[in-house]
Design a protein around this motif. Structure first.
Motif: not given
Ligand SMILES: C[S@@+](CC[C@H](N)C(=O)[O-])C[C@H]1O[C@@H](n2cnc3c(N)ncnc32)[C@H](O)[C@@H]1O
Length: 309
Positions: A271-272, A262, A254-255, A258-259
């Protein structure tokens, strides 16, 4: 003094890419096998912050590393990693964080700690045996439903229902307070045998993970480790069963992505953005290490690198 053989030692050292002047956190000190190797690779300006929740591990560490100015030992759970690292007063970001999960050989081998179904002792299983409730207390109070849930989810125990029923019946007659007593009770409740495995293996594992809140501590520690790392710093996690490894694998994945909200967009807010880069795949001990140390058999090492913010 009781010993612990560090697992995947060369792989962990390579994964951490120890730099002589770096600052490293060994969040699972144990008996200091990995810490000793990190210290050996550091120069005089390098530092290690070593954490363990087990008071005996910290006491053994103070003895083994007495007079080692580059090491700071801290007692506490890595679930509070940032607070513990900050409490040392050592300024600056870390170049590496190591989590070598699970229990140490001294914890398993000392009957008094109550982790082992092979030796009789008080049914305790707490890594920090000075706080919280031990396995016997939990078994005395938990509902049958709760026992089934813990054995199923944390031990993947097929016979969870039968074991839980047996516990509830038996504790009405007399409290379950000893490891041998409990191992016999479980063995009597389990109708079939897995080859080469004591019938209480899964039950002991499940209750140990539950009593110590192991999965919650791990899930809490990972983002804190990432926040503590300098860009280019390394996170190394050794896990010993699939539940832990799944948390680590998913977190890193996940890290590293990224989110997803986006994904494909030109402007991704800070933050994403991805915070980690995965380094290689899962590493496991080879036959030579397993020959020397059978307890390494289920170890899996995952490595990731902190990206610039
Ligand atoms: C596998 S041993 C580590 C062995 C160590 N790497 C060595 O070479 O000696 C795991 C250690 O982590 C500690 N531990 C497990 N969960 C912890 C937690 N949430 N916080 C702090 N220490 C923890 C245990 O008490 C145990 O001493």
């Amino acid at each position: 003094m009781a010993e612990h053989t560090p697992v995947l030692l060369a792989e962990v050292l390579a994964g951490l890419e120890v730099r002589p002047e770096g600052r490293y956190c060994d969040a699972t000190f144990g008996r200091g096998g990995h810490t000793a190797a990190i210290l050996a690779a550091l120069g005089p300006a390098g530092r290690v912050i070593a954490i363990d929740r087990d008071p005996q591990a910290i006491a053994a560490g103070r003895e083994r590393f007495a007079g080692e100015p580059r090491l700071t030992l801290v007692r506490g759970s890595f679930g509070r990693l940032e607070e513990l690292v900050r409490s040392t007063g050592l300024e600056g970001e870390l170049q590496g964080v190591l989590l070598d999960l699970g229990v140490s050989s001294p914890q398993l081998d000392e009957a008094e700690r109550g982790f082992s179904f092979m030796q009789d002792g008080p049914l305790d299983m707490r890594m920090d045996n000075e706080s919280g409730q031990g396995a016997a207390q939990w078994l005395a109070r938990a509902s049958e439903r709760e026992i089934v849930d813990v054995l199923r989810t944390l031990g993947e125990e097929r016979f969870a229902r039968r074991i839980a029923r047996r516990v509830v019946e038996s504790r009405e007659a007399a409290p379950i307070t000893r490891t041998a007593q409990f191992a016999e009770l479980v063995a009597a409740a389990v109708p079939t045998r897995e080859p080469g495995k004591h019938p209480a293996t899964r039950t002991f594992q499940a209750i140990r993970i539950h009593v110590n809140g192991e999965l919650d501590a791990l899930a809490a520690a990972l983002p804190q480790a990432v926040r503590l790392l300098a860009p280019g710093g390394r996170l190394c996690v050794v896990s010993f069963h699939s539940l832990e490894d799944r948390i680590v694998k998913r977190y890193i994945r996940r890290e590293a992505q990224g989110d997803p909200v986006y994904a494909g967009l030109p402007d991704v807010p800070a933050h994403a953005r991805p915070t980690l880069r995965r380094i290689g795949g899962a590493l496991m001990p080879g036959p030579a290490e397993l020959g020397r140390n059978p307890r390494a058999r289920s170890a899996v090492l995952r490595i990731a690198e902190r990206l610039a913010a």
